[in-house]
Design a protein around this motif. Structure first.
Motif, PDB file in Angstrom:
ATOM      1  N   ILE A  12       0.998  -1.258  -0.043  1.00  0.00           N
ATOM      2  CA  ILE A  12       0.048   0.128   0.049  1.00  0.00           C
ATOM      3  C   ILE A  12       0.733   1.155   0.000  1.00  0.00           C
ATOM      4  O   ILE A  12       0.617   2.259  -0.802  1.00  0.00           O
ATOM      5  N   SER A  13       2.005   1.212   0.852  1.00  0.00           N
ATOM      6  CA  SER A  13       2.808   2.500   0.875  1.00  0.00           C
ATOM      7  C   SER A  13       3.471   2.648  -0.436  1.00  0.00           C
ATOM      8  O   SER A  13       3.692   3.734  -0.852  1.00  0.00           O
ATOM      9  N   ALA A  14       3.899   1.706  -1.205  1.00  0.00           N
ATOM     10  CA  ALA A  14       4.419   1.853  -2.683  1.00  0.00           C
ATOM     11  C   ALA A  14       3.468   2.438  -3.606  1.00  0.00           C
ATOM     12  O   ALA A  14       3.984   3.407  -4.127  1.00  0.00           O
ATOM     13  N   LEU A  15       2.378   1.986  -3.495  1.00  0.00           N
ATOM     14  CA  LEU A  15       1.237   2.605  -4.307  1.00  0.00           C
ATOM     15  C   LEU A  15       0.934   4.174  -4.126  1.00  0.00           C
ATOM     16  O   LEU A  15       0.880   5.004  -4.795  1.00  0.00           O
ATOM     17  N   LYS A  16       1.145   4.373  -2.530  1.00  0.00           N
ATOM     18  CA  LYS A  16       0.844   5.954  -2.244  1.00  0.00           C
ATOM     19  C   LYS A  16       1.953   6.846  -2.533  1.00  0.00           C
ATOM     20  O   LYS A  16       1.762   7.722  -2.959  1.00  0.00           O
ATOM     21  N   HIS A  17       3.224   6.184  -2.532  1.00  0.00           N
ATOM     22  CA  HIS A  17       4.380   6.626  -3.053  1.00  0.00           C
ATOM     23  C   HIS A  17       4.328   7.300  -4.426  1.00  0.00           C
ATOM     24  O   HIS A  17       4.781   8.415  -4.728  1.00  0.00           O
ATOM     25  N   GLU A  18       3.938   6.188  -5.145  1.00  0.00           N
ATOM     26  CA  GLU A  18       3.953   6.457  -6.619  1.00  0.00           C
ATOM     27  C   GLU A  18       2.509   7.113  -6.914  1.00  0.00           C
ATOM     28  O   GLU A  18       2.105   7.247  -8.262  1.00  0.00           O
ATOM     29  N   GLN A  19       1.671   7.862  -6.187  1.00  0.00           N
ATOM     30  CA  GLN A  19       0.615   8.388  -6.234  1.00  0.00           C
ATOM     31  C   GLN A  19      -0.528   7.524  -7.119  1.00  0.00           C
ATOM     32  O   GLN A  19      -1.174   8.110  -7.772  1.00  0.00           O
ATOM     33  N   ARG A  20      -0.359   6.326  -6.771  1.00  0.00           N
ATOM     34  CA  ARG A  20      -1.494   5.431  -7.350  1.00  0.00           C
ATOM     35  C   ARG A  20      -2.390   4.679  -6.516  1.00  0.00           C
ATOM     36  O   ARG A  20      -3.068   3.902  -7.055  1.00  0.00           O
ATOM     37  N   TYR A  21      -2.284   5.112  -5.238  1.00  0.00           N
ATOM     38  CA  TYR A  21      -3.267   4.787  -4.397  1.00  0.00           C
ATOM     39  C   TYR A  21      -4.863   5.072  -4.441  1.00  0.00           C
ATOM     40  O   TYR A  21      -4.942   6.031  -4.899  1.00  0.00           O
ATOM     41  N   ARG A  22      -5.514   4.293  -4.899  1.00  0.00           N
ATOM     42  CA  ARG A  22      -6.993   4.485  -5.336  1.00  0.00           C
ATOM     43  C   ARG A  22      -7.841   4.844  -4.250  1.00  0.00           C
ATOM     44  O   ARG A  22      -8.139   4.147  -3.172  1.00  0.00           O
ATOM     45  N   VAL A  23      -8.568   6.056  -4.282  1.00  0.00           N
ATOM     46  CA  VAL A  23      -9.488   6.476  -3.126  1.00  0.00           C
ATOM     47  C   VAL A  23     -10.895   6.563  -3.887  1.00  0.00           C
ATOM     48  O   VAL A  23     -10.920   7.066  -4.972  1.00  0.00           O
ATOM     49  N   PHE A  24     -11.949   5.624  -3.355  1.00  0.00           N
ATOM     50  CA  PHE A  24     -13.122   5.705  -3.809  1.00  0.00           C
ATOM     51  C   PHE A  24     -13.917   6.808  -3.546  1.00  0.00           C
ATOM     52  O   PHE A  24     -13.944   7.228  -2.300  1.00  0.00           O
ATOM     53  N   VAL A  25     -14.821   7.218  -4.171  1.00  0.00           N
ATOM     54  CA  VAL A  25     -15.705   8.272  -4.115  1.00  0.00           C
ATOM     55  C   VAL A  25     -17.141   7.428  -3.765  1.00  0.00           C
ATOM     56  O   VAL A  25     -17.818   6.988  -4.626  1.00  0.00           O
ATOM     57  N   ASP A  26     -17.700   7.718  -2.440  1.00  0.00           N
ATOM     58  CA  ASP A  26     -18.775   6.920  -2.150  1.00  0.00           C
ATOM     59  C   ASP A  26     -20.346   7.895  -2.579  1.00  0.00           C
ATOM     60  O   ASP A  26     -20.237   8.814  -2.110  1.00  0.00           O
ATOM     61  N   LEU A  27     -20.578   7.070  -3.527  1.00  0.00           N
ATOM     62  CA  LEU A  27     -21.535   8.206  -4.295  1.00  0.00           C
ATOM     63  C   LEU A  27     -22.821   7.458  -4.438  1.00  0.00           C
ATOM     64  O   LEU A  27     -22.989   5.828  -4.481  1.00  0.00           O
TER      65      LEU A  27
END
Ligand code: PMP
Length: 410
Positions: A12-27
């Motif tokens: 997870i930290s690797a994804l965050k570091h690469e700006q690739r961590y996905r945040v879902f919009v609760d719609l």
């Protein structure tokens, strides 16, 4: 002892570091109010306008589709009750497959639980049933097709995106009698460009290859009956296997392939992703049938979508935004940086009540991060103007470049 959890935390930290961590919009989609929806954000519930939905024609909210779903659920219940082979085949699914076969003018069709599964298990099974098959796959094919090619385990060649000369080179190198499967898409979802289908079919004829065309981003929207780009171009009969989704322009869920009876029957009998999973609920199948039947006869959704797409492209260009030129309903606006792309999306949502999900690597190559806008018949002139004004404001906030030159329309 092996530290299991820290392996996942590290990923997870690797994804965050690469700006690739996905945040879902609760719609929360509200029946009848599309493209307006409720966003359950950190500051509570807010009304937002959705500009990135794949419910391209708003059919997921169409009264006929909702009614068909409710009626089928009331009469047949919630679930299918089993796999297709063991009690899960029902009238609604049989009717849906007949409707799809008719849409594409094919002998037979087979429904899967998603478009993803159709490609993954469909391509793998087709190739496994052809001895010593060579798969030729477009370089920008969707992940579900790539996974299908991988699972096939046979030889493969990747041809440069939409480059028919390269495809011909690869075809000409293969032994003449060897079975070949050309897999490609009609509308490519992230760039919004269209494959040279006719030229690819000409090559398939010359080199005696089978064609497998993913029309996921075209069905419902192109062609006089909404069968896709091959129908629009009058070459449906030249495609051996067409694959589509019920989850985008048809507004429901599920995927399918259609083709000659022997091909469909063989996939039905061999594809693990079809055989070993529970069938779609009858209510979903009934809703999909209602949606296809409606769009076969009704043109007004397609006409309204085309007008909305043209108005959006024109307004964004006039405002100086870097709209990638496309001939389809997909309107990508280039940002070119993952962090700025995420910030642009956040500002639009937080400050302007506009939801456009950022598209980052690996969905698109690094350095081509973008906002992918999909105007629908429900996006009227007022919403288009609000979008253009808001995006210009965001571009200025982030110091992103705006051109002042008016570019010609596509
Ligand atoms: N093919 C393509 C080209 C796609 O873009 C997608 C999903 N976005 C799929 C197949 C999978 O379709 P579904 O969403 O129905 O699983």
């Amino acid at each position: 002892m092996f530290d299991y959890i820290s392996s996942f935390e590290h990923a997870i930290s690797a994804l965050k570091h690469e700006q690739r961590y996905r945040v879902f919009v609760d719609l929360e989609r509200r029946a009848g109010q599309f493209p307006h929806a409720i966003w359950n954000g950190p500051d509570g519930r807010r009304d937002v306008v959705v500009w990135c939905s794949n419910d391209y024609l708003g059919m997921g909210q169409h009264p006929k589709v909702i009614e068909a779903m409710c009626r089928a659920a009331r009469s047949m219940g919630a679930g299918a009750g089993g796999t297709r082979n063991i009690s899960g085949t029902n009238r609604a699914l049989v009717q849906l497959e007949a409707e799809i076969a008719d849409l594409h003018c094919k002998q037979a069709a087979l429904v899967f639980t998603s478009g993803y599964v159709s490609n993954q298990t469909g391509i793998a099974t087709l190739a496994r049933l052809l001895p010593d098959c060579l798969i030729l796959s477009d370089a920008l094919n969707h992940n579900s097709m790539i996974e299908g090619v991988r699972a096939a385990g046979c030889a493969k060649e990747i041809w440069r995106h939409n480059d028919v000369e390269h495809l011909e080179q690869l075809l000409s190198r293969a032994a003449p009698g060897r079975p070949k499967l050309i897999v490609f898409e009609s509308v490519y979802s992230m760039d919004g460009d269209v494959a040279p289908i006719k030229q690819i079919c000409d090559l398939a004829d010359r080199y005696e290859a089978m064609t497998y065309l993913d029309e996921v981003h075209a069905v419902g929207m192109y062609g006089p009956r909404g069968a896709g780009i091959a129908e629009r171009d009058g070459i449906m009969d030249r495609i051996d296997i067409v694959e589509g989704t019920l989850a985008k322009a048809f507004g429901t869920l599920g995927g399918y392939i259609a083709g000659r009876s022997a091909v469909i029957d063989a996939v039905r009998s061999h594809a693990p992703g079809f055989i070993f999973t529970t069938a779609l609920p009858p209510a979903v199948a009934a809703a999909a049938t209602a949606s296809i039947a409606h769009l076969k006869a009704s043109h007004c959704e397609r006409v309204a979508q085309r007008m909305s797409v043209a108005a959006t492209k024109s307004a964004l260009r006039k405002a100086g935004l870097p709209v990638m030129p496309t001939e389809t309903h997909i309107v990508p606006v280039m940002v070119g940086d993952p962090e700025l792309c995420r910030q642009a999306s956040d500002l639009l949502l937080d400050q302007c009540g506009i939801y456009i999900q950022p598209i980052n690597y690996p969905t698109v190559p690094k350095g081509t991060e973008r906002l992918r806008i999909t105007p629908t018949p429900a996006h009227d002139a007022r919403l288009v103007e609000q979008l253009a004004d808001s995006m210009v404001w965001v571009w200025r906030q982030l110091g992103l470049p705006l051109t002042k030159r008016h570019r010609p329309l596509d």
